[in-house]
Design an enzyme around this catalytic site. Structure first.
Site, PDB file in Angstrom:
ATOM      1  N   VAL A  38       0.851  -1.203   0.000  1.00  0.00           N
ATOM      2  CA  VAL A  38       0.000   0.000   0.000  1.00  0.00           C
ATOM      3  C   VAL A  38       0.880   1.244   0.000  1.00  0.00           C
ATOM      4  O   VAL A  38       0.649   2.197  -0.760  1.00  0.00           O
ATOM      5  CB  VAL A  38      -0.946   0.002   1.221  1.00  0.00           C
ATOM      6  N   TYR A  39       1.898   1.229   0.874  1.00  0.00           N
ATOM      7  CA  TYR A  39       2.820   2.364   0.937  1.00  0.00           C
ATOM      8  C   TYR A  39       3.477   2.599  -0.424  1.00  0.00           C
ATOM      9  O   TYR A  39       3.543   3.733  -0.906  1.00  0.00           O
ATOM     10  CB  TYR A  39       3.892   2.116   1.999  1.00  0.00           C
ATOM     11  N   LEU A  86      31.497  15.966  26.218  1.00  0.00           N
ATOM     12  CA  LEU A  86      31.238  15.864  27.653  1.00  0.00           C
ATOM     13  C   LEU A  86      32.502  15.484  28.415  1.00  0.00           C
ATOM     14  O   LEU A  86      33.363  14.777  27.899  1.00  0.00           O
ATOM     15  CB  LEU A  86      30.168  14.806  27.928  1.00  0.00           C
ATOM     16  N   LYS A 126      24.453   6.397  26.755  1.00  0.00           N
ATOM     17  CA  LYS A 126      25.358   7.113  25.847  1.00  0.00           C
ATOM     18  C   LYS A 126      25.538   6.276  24.579  1.00  0.00           C
ATOM     19  O   LYS A 126      26.269   5.289  24.565  1.00  0.00           O
ATOM     20  CB  LYS A 126      26.701   7.377  26.516  1.00  0.00           C
ATOM     21  N   ARG A 147      29.511  17.118  14.196  1.00  0.00           N
ATOM     22  CA  ARG A 147      30.098  17.856  15.312  1.00  0.00           C
ATOM     23  C   ARG A 147      31.311  18.659  14.865  1.00  0.00           C
ATOM     24  O   ARG A 147      31.472  19.814  15.228  1.00  0.00           O
ATOM     25  CB  ARG A 147      30.510  16.889  16.430  1.00  0.00           C
ATOM     26  N   GLU A 184      22.174  11.605  18.264  1.00  0.00           N
ATOM     27  CA  GLU A 184      23.229  10.683  17.857  1.00  0.00           C
ATOM     28  C   GLU A 184      22.752   9.794  16.723  1.00  0.00           C
ATOM     29  O   GLU A 184      21.742   9.089  16.853  1.00  0.00           O
ATOM     30  CB  GLU A 184      23.638   9.810  19.055  1.00  0.00           C
ATOM     31  N   LYS A 308      22.758  14.080  33.475  1.00  0.00           N
ATOM     32  CA  LYS A 308      22.510  15.510  33.282  1.00  0.00           C
ATOM     33  C   LYS A 308      21.708  16.067  34.453  1.00  0.00           C
ATOM     34  O   LYS A 308      20.841  15.376  35.001  1.00  0.00           O
ATOM     35  CB  LYS A 308      21.706  15.749  31.995  1.00  0.00           C
TER      36      LYS A 308
END
EC number: 6.5.1.2
Length: 697
Positions: A38-39, A86, A126, A147, A184, A308
């Site tokens: 269908v998609y 970090l 992480k 980054r 991430e 955090k």
């Protein structure tokens, strides 16, 4: 007749909205809205409209996930807000030091008064991937950057648009004029394994780990290649204009990290479901300890827990240093890679004669254990490493994974070192080693090699095979070295007197060994077959073969005279068929079979053997009929194709993903994210044994 432009515009808008919702449901929520067919049909309709009316193409169209032209180079872009790394903590004491520092600073900011607001900690896994900064203008993705050095990164928007868990447009009314989302990108373990398998087949260099593969993928100039590698993404941070007022929305400017994650999820992003809020460091440490043990069961790699300060006002008070935010710290898992010095290269000879080089090095702590040795697998690996004596090597050990040598630091190599090679003669029996054409393994083919005999005996007596108690490696070594046992059948001719003379073998122990050997004669046929140690025939495949052929006679006859019968069994490949044929044609193996039968070992199915698979395969029962099944993890006794066939023949249906319509989730070892999804939806979860019981009703 072609529709008018307003109708086409409306239709394309509706298709975009529906297809984007379907993508989000499929890739983020793991709950498909529609069947793939269908998609595909709706997607083709949208493509057709956009092809004939290019002016109707928008940036958030699903068709724009794949750019048509590879980039020539990446452009540097400056981050509006620095994308900092970090600080790390490697134990609880360092986490406590960080806590003391931030409390002291907050008290100073509060004019040394007592801080009235308690500190809650948001703890997130992480993810071991690549950090991305995503910019949205009026709700539409306009830029994605790496980054880089934290101040500026590379613009990789075309590549990021291929990541289906990243929305091209925000799923909210009245979107802000500008929004930046941090998160991430990562490569799931299963996808990583598939990529490396393909690269191995194509004789390309393998990626060292999922993180490197992800970073390398994001820097591909061709988005088509990026799309084929199926990267994923978790969002964990957002920056909104401070004056943004979401009119008509029930979403307000988040005041804490947990609220921000809920906002991101509502806006269409995938967020990690394992985030927790804690009020004490001891709770944080417990969370860390749990995930340090459980992390290898996740479908993606993690390298610690990010802690955090949850409250954004407190985050603002704490501020940042030149390199990192003061309000967060990464509590890292014990190292899984470390450099060390090579001391020696030894060689192990396995039960099939394969000679494996083993690096012995100065002890190093890895993943919570002290590691002294690592396998080099074969001569090809030894050659590719270009290993020399006294080299400095990098060793990796992840959880229960066997330690391995990742690379050699050639810059630290001593001047007079010499290269190391695999020996030409067996280190155990001194016979000439053999390596077949296109074979990675170098082998000793001497059937009387003590190492091969000991390996075969260890395999035969193991719990998964004949389950003979009291005959461990030390006993086997003595029996072989003294010439008492030269092959598997010799075990069944042992008597008390032969065992009494062995080290640490008393009268009581000897009696127990003889009893256990006698009892093993009636082990199920599939375990006996597995115990023979035929190359490529593992525990699960032995069950399939034992189910199809009731005895060694039947299997041997088929292997030699009509191997095509074996090839028709689901889950049995050509390599296994060839291995069976070669094994049963070998005269020395036929002598082993004959002697075992003479000594009373059954080598055939009995009334006590489990016939679960056989009894189910052509049956239909109410417990399965019309029910929907999903499988996750690795099954012990059968592979997924066989399980699917069994379900379908019993009248059930197998789906690839969990939804509210799923009846059962069947879990094997190392289950993926489907398990947590099933728990959320209240789906009944069963293991492999439950599955067979269900089918046999």
């Amino acid at each position: 007749m072609e529709q008018n432009s307003s109708n086409l515009s409306k239709r394309s808008f509706e298709l975009r909205k529906l297809l984007n919702r379907a993508n989000h449901a499929y890739y983020v929520l793991d709950t498909p809205l529609m069947e793939d067919t269908v998609y595909d049909r709706l997607y083709r309709e949208l493509l057709n409209i956009e092809k004939n009316h290019p002016s109707l193409i928008t940036a958030d169209s699903p068709s724009q996930r794949l750019g048509s032209t590879p980039a020539k180079e990446f452009v540097k872009v400056e981050h509006k807000i620095p994308l900092m790394s970090l600080d790390n903590a490697f134990n609880f004491e360092e986490l406590q030091d960080w806590d003391l520092r931030i409390r002291k600073l907050l008290n100073q900011k509060n004019n040394f008064g007592i801080l009235k607001t308690s500190i809650d900690f948001a703890c997130e896994l992480k993810i071991d991937g690549s950090a991305l900064a995503l910019s949205y203008a009026n709700g539409v993705l306009v830029q994605a950057a790496t980054r880089g050095d934290g101040v500026a990164g590379e613009e990789i928007t075309a590549n990021v648009k291929t990541i289906t868990s990243i929305p091209l447009s925000l799923d909210i009314e009245n979107p802000p004029s500008w929004l930046e989302v941090r998160g991430e990108a990562f490569l799931p373990k299963q996808t990583f394994d598939g990529i490396n398998l393909l690269r191995k087949q194509q004789r390309e260099a393998l990626f060292a780990n999922p993180r490197n593969a992800c970073a390398g993928t994001l820097r591909q100039l061709d988005p088509q290649i990026v799309a084929s590698r199926q990267l994923d993404f978790f969002a964990y941070k957002m920056y909104l204009p401070k004056d943004w007022d979401p009119q008509g929305e029930n979403i307000h400017q988040p005041e804490a990290q947990d609220a921000a994650l809920k906002w991101l999820k509502k806006a269409g992003f995938k967020v990690n479901p394992n985030t927790k809020i804690f009020k004490s460091l001891h709770e944080v440490q417990s969370f860390f300890d749990i995930w340090e043990k459980k992390r290898h069961k996740l479908p993606y790699t993690t390298d610690g827990v990010v802690v955090k300060v949850n409250n954004f006002k407190l985050q603002e008070m704490l501020g940042v240093t030149q390199k990192s935010p003061r309000w967060a710290i990464a509590l890292k898992y014990p190292a899984e890679e470390a450099p060390t010095k090579l001391i020696n290269l030894s060689y192990q000879v396995g039960r099939t004669g394969t000679v494996t080089p083993v690096a012995e090095f100065e002890p190093i702590p890895l993943a919570g254990t002290i590691v002294r040795k690592a396998t080099l697998h074969n001569a090809d690996r030894l050659q590719s490493l270009d290993l020399h004596n006294e080299d400095t090597i990098v060793v990796r050990k992840a959880g229960e994974i066997i330690p391995e040598v990742v690379c050699v630091l050639k810059e630290l190599r001593p001047q007079n070192s010499t290269r190391l090679y695999l020996p030409s003669n067996c280190p155990e029996c001194d016979e000439k080693l053999v390596r077949g054409t296109d074979q990675a393994a170098t082998k000793c083919v001497n059937n009387l090699c003590p190492a091969i005999i000991q390996g075969a005996l260890r395999h035969w007596v193991s719990k998964k095979a004949m389950n003979i108690d009291g005959v461990g490696s030390k006993v086997i070594e003595q029996l072989v070295n003294k010439g008492i046992v030269k092959s598997i059948p010799d075990l069944y001719e042992l008597n008390y007197q032969m065992l009494f003379g062995l080290e640490r073998m008393g009268e009581k122990s000897a009696h127990k060994v003889i009893e256990s050997i006698e009892k093993s004669k009636t082990q199920p046929w599939n375990k006996q077959l597995y115990g023979l140690g035929i190359l490529h025939i593992g525990e699960g495949n032995a069950k399939l073969l034992a189910n199809a052929f009731a005895s060694e006679d039947e299997l041997s006859h088929a292997a030699i005279n009509s191997p095509e019968r074996i090839a028709k069994i689901h889950g049995i490949g050509n390599e296994m068929v060839e291995s069976l044929q070669e094994w049963f044609e070998d005269e020395s193996n036929q002598r082993i079979i004959s002697r075992l039968k003479e000594l009373g070992v059954q080598l055939k199915s009995t009334a006590n053997d489990s016939g679960a698979i056989k009894s189910v395969i052509n049956s239909s029962n109410k417990e399965v009929l019309g029910k929907r099944f999903v499988l996750t993890g690795t099954m012990e006794s059968i592979n997924r194709d066989v399980a699917q066939e069994m379900i379908e023949k019993a009248g059930g249906k197998v789906n690839s993903s969990i939804s509210s319509k799923t009846t059962y989730l069947i879990t094997g070892s190392n289950p993926g994210s489907k398990l947590s999804k099933a728990k959320e939806l209240g789906i009944k979860i069963i293991n492999e044994e439950d599955f067979f019981n269900l089918l046999s009703k």
